[in-house]
Design a protein around this motif. Sequence first.
Motif, PDB file in Angstrom:
ATOM      1  N   UNK A   1       0.829  -1.207   0.000  1.00  0.00           N
ATOM      2  CA  UNK A   1       0.000   0.000   0.000  1.00  0.00           C
ATOM      3  C   UNK A   1       0.860   1.252   0.000  1.00  0.00           C
ATOM      4  N   UNK A   2       1.872   1.269   0.839  1.00  0.00           N
ATOM      5  CA  UNK A   2       2.780   2.415   0.892  1.00  0.00           C
ATOM      6  C   UNK A   2       3.382   2.691  -0.485  1.00  0.00           C
ATOM      7  N   UNK A   3       3.816   1.643  -1.161  1.00  0.00           N
ATOM      8  CA  UNK A   3       4.434   1.804  -2.474  1.00  0.00           C
ATOM      9  C   UNK A   3       3.443   2.359  -3.495  1.00  0.00           C
ATOM     10  N   UNK A   4       2.233   1.828  -3.517  1.00  0.00           N
ATOM     11  CA  UNK A   4       1.246   2.280  -4.499  1.00  0.00           C
ATOM     12  C   UNK A   4       0.813   3.718  -4.248  1.00  0.00           C
ATOM     13  N   UNK A   5       0.693   4.113  -2.992  1.00  0.00           N
ATOM     14  CA  UNK A   5       0.358   5.501  -2.680  1.00  0.00           C
ATOM     15  C   UNK A   5       1.458   6.435  -3.164  1.00  0.00           C
ATOM     16  N   UNK A   6       2.706   6.063  -2.889  1.00  0.00           N
ATOM     17  CA  UNK A   6       3.837   6.902  -3.301  1.00  0.00           C
ATOM     18  C   UNK A   6       3.933   6.993  -4.818  1.00  0.00           C
ATOM     19  N   UNK A   7       3.754   5.879  -5.499  1.00  0.00           N
ATOM     20  CA  UNK A   7       3.838   5.875  -6.958  1.00  0.00           C
ATOM     21  C   UNK A   7       2.763   6.745  -7.597  1.00  0.00           C
ATOM     22  N   UNK A   8       1.630   6.903  -6.922  1.00  0.00           N
ATOM     23  CA  UNK A   8       0.530   7.720  -7.442  1.00  0.00           C
ATOM     24  C   UNK A   8       0.687   9.195  -7.085  1.00  0.00           C
ATOM     25  N   UNK A   9       1.744   9.547  -6.349  1.00  0.00           N
ATOM     26  CA  UNK A   9       1.921  10.931  -5.931  1.00  0.00           C
ATOM     27  C   UNK A   9       0.890  11.377  -4.926  1.00  0.00           C
ATOM     28  N   UNK A  10       0.409  10.439  -4.121  1.00  0.00           N
ATOM     29  CA  UNK A  10      -0.623  10.715  -3.131  1.00  0.00           C
ATOM     30  C   UNK A  10      -0.030  10.647  -1.726  1.00  0.00           C
ATOM     31  N   UNK A  11      -0.873  10.885  -0.729  1.00  0.00           N
ATOM     32  CA  UNK A  11      -0.460  10.842   0.666  1.00  0.00           C
ATOM     33  C   UNK A  11      -1.380   9.923   1.456  1.00  0.00           C
ATOM     34  N   UNK A  12      -0.827   9.251   2.444  1.00  0.00           N
ATOM     35  CA  UNK A  12      -1.618   8.430   3.352  1.00  0.00           C
ATOM     36  C   UNK A  12      -2.370   9.311   4.338  1.00  0.00           C
ATOM     37  N   UNK A  13      -3.616   8.973   4.586  1.00  0.00           N
ATOM     38  CA  UNK A  13      -4.381   9.645   5.646  1.00  0.00           C
ATOM     39  C   UNK A  13      -4.166   8.985   7.005  1.00  0.00           C
ATOM     40  N   UNK A  14      -3.465   7.845   7.025  1.00  0.00           N
ATOM     41  CA  UNK A  14      -3.362   7.048   8.245  1.00  0.00           C
ATOM     42  C   UNK A  14      -2.027   7.157   8.963  1.00  0.00           C
ATOM     43  N   UNK A  15      -0.928   7.269   8.213  1.00  0.00           N
ATOM     44  CA  UNK A  15       0.378   7.058   8.828  1.00  0.00           C
ATOM     45  C   UNK A  15       0.624   8.036   9.982  1.00  0.00           C
ATOM     46  N   UNK A  16       0.153   9.270   9.875  1.00  0.00           N
ATOM     47  CA  UNK A  16       0.322  10.251  10.953  1.00  0.00           C
ATOM     48  C   UNK A  16      -0.964  10.488  11.737  1.00  0.00           C
ATOM     49  N   UNK A  17      -1.956   9.649  11.524  1.00  0.00           N
ATOM     50  CA  UNK A  17      -3.266   9.820  12.160  1.00  0.00           C
ATOM     51  C   UNK A  17      -3.154   9.580  13.657  1.00  0.00           C
ATOM     52  N   UNK A  18      -3.629  10.527  14.453  1.00  0.00           N
ATOM     53  CA  UNK A  18      -3.447  10.443  15.903  1.00  0.00           C
ATOM     54  C   UNK A  18      -4.677  11.005  16.626  1.00  0.00           C
ATOM     55  N   UNK A  19      -5.834  10.319  16.527  1.00  0.00           N
ATOM     56  CA  UNK A  19      -7.041  10.791  17.219  1.00  0.00           C
ATOM     57  C   UNK A  19      -6.988  10.465  18.703  1.00  0.00           C
ATOM     58  N   UNK A  20      -7.924  10.989  19.429  1.00  0.00           N
ATOM     59  CA  UNK A  20      -7.944  10.802  20.885  1.00  0.00           C
ATOM     60  C   UNK A  20      -8.196   9.361  21.289  1.00  0.00           C
TER      61      UNK A  20
ATOM     62  N   UNK B   1      -6.890   7.911   1.416  1.00  0.00           N
ATOM     63  CA  UNK B   1      -5.765   8.541   0.734  1.00  0.00           C
ATOM     64  C   UNK B   1      -6.129   9.986   0.404  1.00  0.00           C
ATOM     65  N   UNK B   2      -5.122  10.849   0.392  1.00  0.00           N
ATOM     66  CA  UNK B   2      -5.279  12.253   0.006  1.00  0.00           C
ATOM     67  C   UNK B   2      -4.482  12.503  -1.270  1.00  0.00           C
ATOM     68  N   UNK B   3      -5.144  13.039  -2.283  1.00  0.00           N
ATOM     69  CA  UNK B   3      -4.472  13.387  -3.542  1.00  0.00           C
ATOM     70  C   UNK B   3      -5.148  14.626  -4.112  1.00  0.00           C
ATOM     71  N   UNK B   4      -4.357  15.571  -4.578  1.00  0.00           N
ATOM     72  CA  UNK B   4      -4.930  16.792  -5.130  1.00  0.00           C
ATOM     73  C   UNK B   4      -5.707  17.594  -4.124  1.00  0.00           C
ATOM     74  N   UNK B   5      -5.376  17.425  -2.855  1.00  0.00           N
ATOM     75  CA  UNK B   5      -6.040  18.186  -1.805  1.00  0.00           C
ATOM     76  C   UNK B   5      -7.380  17.636  -1.361  1.00  0.00           C
ATOM     77  N   UNK B   6      -7.777  16.453  -1.875  1.00  0.00           N
ATOM     78  CA  UNK B   6      -9.068  15.856  -1.516  1.00  0.00           C
ATOM     79  C   UNK B   6      -8.855  14.397  -1.118  1.00  0.00           C
ATOM     80  N   UNK B   7      -9.518  13.980  -0.054  1.00  0.00           N
ATOM     81  CA  UNK B   7      -9.392  12.613   0.457  1.00  0.00           C
ATOM     82  C   UNK B   7     -10.544  11.742  -0.024  1.00  0.00           C
TER      83      UNK B   7
END
Length: 259
Positions: free
Chosen positions: A44-63, A103-109
């Motif tokens: 998943x990490x590889x496919x997100x990076x190859x698409x020029x997108x960002x993960x919504x999860x890797x830095x996700x830190x809710x209460x 995933x976030x790409x182009x400013x939209x998730x």
Amino acid sequence: MIEILNPAELARAKVTGALVADILQTLRNRCTVGTNLLDIDRWTQTMIAEAGAESCYVDYEPSFGRGPFGHYICTAVNDAVLHGLPSDYALADGDLLTLDLAVLKGGVAADSAISFIVGDSKPAESIALIDATERALRAGIAAAGPGARIGDISHAIGSVLSAAGYSINTEFGGHGIGSTMHQDPHVANTGQPGRGYKLRPGLLLALEPWVMEDTAKLVTDADGWTLRSATGCRTAHSEHTIAITDDGAEILTLPTRAA
């Protein structure tokens, strides 16, 4: 915060939604008996990076989590249903696996989840769980459109799940989505029709019916993230991101190629 997207933002949302759907479909095709959950995360990490997108999860830190999440996809197996933290586990024949990806790409998730059975064994109870969530998701989408209320969606979802014999947990449900993964309005998986926020064109919603076979109670795993059924029963979860349009609702998280 509730965002209403303009036409340019909606066009970008469609791109993000298709990316999420295509990644999930690729992962589903790769998941076989013996596949390790950590490999799924790396793919998943590889496919997100190859698409020029960002993960919504890797830095996700809710209460409610022991964050940050630190991974790129949620992998929930059997009695796990939500926020499944990838671990060193090899899938076995008959496992019920849920993959949840945002995933976030182009400013939209965009956000979507699929549940499926790994291998050749197809336990009847697992098939029934998955079928109920998929039918509930279709019902929720059918109830969405301009002028409808959030309660109309919740009622449609809950009616299907209840008729299938499942108890409904209301701690976690669907949500608004846009420039961030989780926004208002909350979309419970059961509710009263005619209640709640009135839907408008340009609104994005992530609808996600999920159930557990014989309980509505969740417990948190020792990893601080993974939510499991309190009785150890199996679970299932289906999710699409939709856009409210002038004449209904459009599913954004459909794959662009055949399985």
